[in-house]
Design a protein around this motif. Structure first.
Motif, mmCIF file in Angstrom:
data_model
loop_
_atom_site.group_PDB
_atom_site.id
_atom_site.type_symbol
_atom_site.label_atom_id
_atom_site.label_comp_id
_atom_site.label_asym_id
_atom_site.label_seq_id
_atom_site.Cartn_x
_atom_site.Cartn_y
_atom_site.Cartn_z
ATOM 1 N N VAL A 1 31.419 2.818 0.727
ATOM 2 C CA VAL A 1 31.674 1.609 -0.044
ATOM 3 C C VAL A 1 30.395 0.782 0.028
ATOM 4 C CG1 VAL A 1 33.008 -0.517 -0.170
ATOM 5 C CG2 VAL A 1 34.166 1.633 0.320
ATOM 6 N N CYS A 2 29.538 0.993 -0.959
ATOM 7 C CA CYS A 2 28.217 0.346 -0.981
ATOM 8 C C CYS A 2 28.290 -1.078 -1.507
ATOM 9 C CB CYS A 2 27.253 1.155 -1.855
ATOM 10 S SG CYS A 2 27.073 2.893 -1.370
ATOM 11 N N ALA A 3 29.294 -1.362 -2.347
ATOM 12 C CA ALA A 3 29.336 -2.660 -3.024
ATOM 13 C C ALA A 3 29.494 -3.827 -2.060
ATOM 14 C CB ALA A 3 30.470 -2.665 -4.054
ATOM 15 N N ASN B 1 19.935 -1.822 -7.469
ATOM 16 C CA ASN B 1 21.019 -1.379 -6.599
ATOM 17 C C ASN B 1 22.383 -1.482 -7.282
ATOM 18 O OD1 ASN B 1 19.405 -0.762 -4.287
ATOM 19 N ND2 ASN B 1 19.212 -2.946 -3.892
ATOM 20 N N TYR B 2 22.558 -2.477 -8.151
ATOM 21 C CA TYR B 2 23.824 -2.642 -8.851
ATOM 22 C C TYR B 2 24.015 -1.529 -9.876
ATOM 23 C CZ TYR B 2 23.833 -7.320 -6.799
ATOM 24 O OH TYR B 2 23.806 -8.376 -5.918
ATOM 25 N N VAL C 1 16.827 1.501 3.266
ATOM 26 C CA VAL C 1 17.347 0.805 4.442
ATOM 27 C C VAL C 1 18.594 0.029 4.042
ATOM 28 C CG1 VAL C 1 16.928 -0.971 6.187
ATOM 29 C CG2 VAL C 1 15.079 0.583 5.531
ATOM 30 N N ILE C 2 19.677 0.216 4.787
ATOM 31 C CA ILE C 2 20.869 -0.614 4.656
ATOM 32 C C ILE C 2 21.006 -1.354 5.981
ATOM 33 C CG2 ILE C 2 23.357 -0.701 4.281
ATOM 34 C CD1 ILE C 2 23.174 1.882 2.741
ATOM 35 N N ASP C 3 20.818 -2.663 5.948
ATOM 36 C CA ASP C 3 20.815 -3.443 7.183
ATOM 37 C C ASP C 3 22.239 -3.794 7.608
ATOM 38 O OD1 ASP C 3 19.541 -4.681 9.320
ATOM 39 O OD2 ASP C 3 18.023 -5.561 8.003
ATOM 40 N N VAL D 1 19.623 -7.005 2.411
ATOM 41 C CA VAL D 1 20.565 -6.087 3.059
ATOM 42 C C VAL D 1 20.267 -4.641 2.668
ATOM 43 C CG1 VAL D 1 22.992 -5.466 3.313
ATOM 44 C CG2 VAL D 1 22.334 -7.867 3.129
ATOM 45 N N VAL D 2 20.071 -4.414 1.388
ATOM 46 C CA VAL D 2 19.800 -3.063 0.882
ATOM 47 C C VAL D 2 18.430 -3.051 0.224
ATOM 48 C CG1 VAL D 2 20.562 -1.219 -0.656
ATOM 49 C CG2 VAL D 2 22.254 -2.679 0.473
ATOM 50 N N SER D 3 17.580 -2.149 0.652
ATOM 51 C CA SER D 3 16.253 -2.031 0.039
ATOM 52 C C SER D 3 15.857 -0.571 -0.008
ATOM 53 C CB SER D 3 15.215 -2.831 0.845
ATOM 54 O OG SER D 3 15.127 -2.336 2.175
#
Length: 340
Positions: free
Chosen positions: A150-152, A171-172, A212-214, A227-229
């Protein structure tokens, strides 16, 4: 003594809610539809979060349980028939308890080994690898394997459309949410597909992470870091080569030739990238199984969504090769399947 084999008996999947197309994203977050389709190539995706309100409608446990239920039903099994559960995810619902155990509880499964692997797109293949290893070692006879993300929940919803850069908006467009599950067994039933080989290779020594997902705790929750890069250019440059390497490694390991591959399941980074990767994996007569264009990049769910599509199309004997690449710290993985 007969050497055991691992078989894929069934596949179940779950995509939350209704598909969100690029026109809807344009209204909600301010993306340019033409830019999204030309750069990424995805036309829709599914979100467990309502982007308009920020309301979380589905947890990973919710959709993973649904996918597992469907895999069990397709295999004609009850939860009590499962000897072990292995799950791969990059976005668990909590750090503890492990999401795999929450899913087991929902299914009514108890007193069995459970494993949860923290990994990105390669996590599903790693989970299948662990399950196959347990089967071949006679530790289990029937294993439920789950993959999902669940990335959203890592995407901001409270901002002014037009205030974000293309690097943030990608990302969206790129990601989505989903879950998948499969039943593996030493017995040949259901789909009757043998898992001939599974390979996983960490190849990120000395390389910067591509994604990277922080994870923020109470002490750093007010940080302004993203948060997401991801380094999309590095991913575009590296993934096709890594996918091709894994394709050839699997074939060499089994003594197969490219013209003996009937189905090819390439890495599902995006619609555009999947097409490009397929071109670099020579299998002249193979039918390509691409799903990311319509479901989005939902990480550990994607290999199961591909396998579900594969089982819909696969009639009679044949061979299939699945390849996944994780860009977070660069992992290449793959599976070879055969139906005789």
């Amino acid at each position: 003594m007969t050497v055991p084999t691992a078989h894929l008996a069934s596949v179940g999947t779950c995509l939350p809610g209704e598909p969100v197309d690029n026109a809807t994203l344009a209204k909600l977050v301010g993306i340019d539809e033409q830019w999204a389709e030309m750069l990424i190539g995805n036309i829709s995706r599914y979100f467990a979060v309502d982007l308009a309100t920020g309301h979380v409608r589905h947890s990973l446990t919710d959709i993973a349980t649904t996918a597992a239920d469907r895999a069990l039903a397709q295999a004609g099994l009850d939860p009590g028939d499962i000897d072990c559960i292995v799950m791969g995810t990059a976005t668990p619902d909590q750090l503890m308890p492990a999401t795999v155990n929450l899913v087991a509880d929902r299914l009514g499964i108890d007193n069995v080994p459970t494993y949860q692997l923290q990994s990105g797109c390669a996590g599903a293949i790693q989970a299948l690898d662990v399950a196959r290893t347990l089967l071949l070692a006679r530790r289990c006879a029937t294993v439920l394997v789950i993959g999902g993300d669940v990335c959203a929940k890592h995407l901001e919803t409270d901002f002014d459309p037009g205030s974000r850069s293309s690097a943030e908006l990608v990302n969206y467009v790129l990601f989505g949410d989903g879950a998948g599950a499969a039943v593996l067994s030493t017995e040949s039933f259901g789909q009757r597909i043998e898992i001939r080989q599974v390979l996983n290779r960490l190849v990120g020594l000395g390389k910067k992470p591509g994604q990277v997902i922080d994870w923020f705790g109470l002490a750093d929750r007010h940080t302004d870091r993203t948060v997401v890069s991801e380094d999309y250019k590095a991913i575009e440059a590296a993934v096709p080569a890594l996918a091709s390497q894994m394709f050839w490694e699997l074939l060499a390991d089994l003594g197969w030739t490219p013209d003996q591959v009937d189905y090819l399941l390439p890495p599902q980074l995006s619609g555009r990238m999947s097409d490009r990767i397929s071109e670099g994996m020579p299998a002249p007569g193979a039918r390509r199984i691409n799903v990311v264009r319509t479901v989005g990049n939902n990480g550990n769910a994607l290999p199961f969504l591909q396998l579900a599509e594969l089982t819909e199309q696969w009639q009679g004997p044949g061979r299939a090769v699945t390849v996944a690449v994780e860009s977070s710290k660069w992992i290449k993985s793959g599976i070879a399947l055969e139906r005789t």
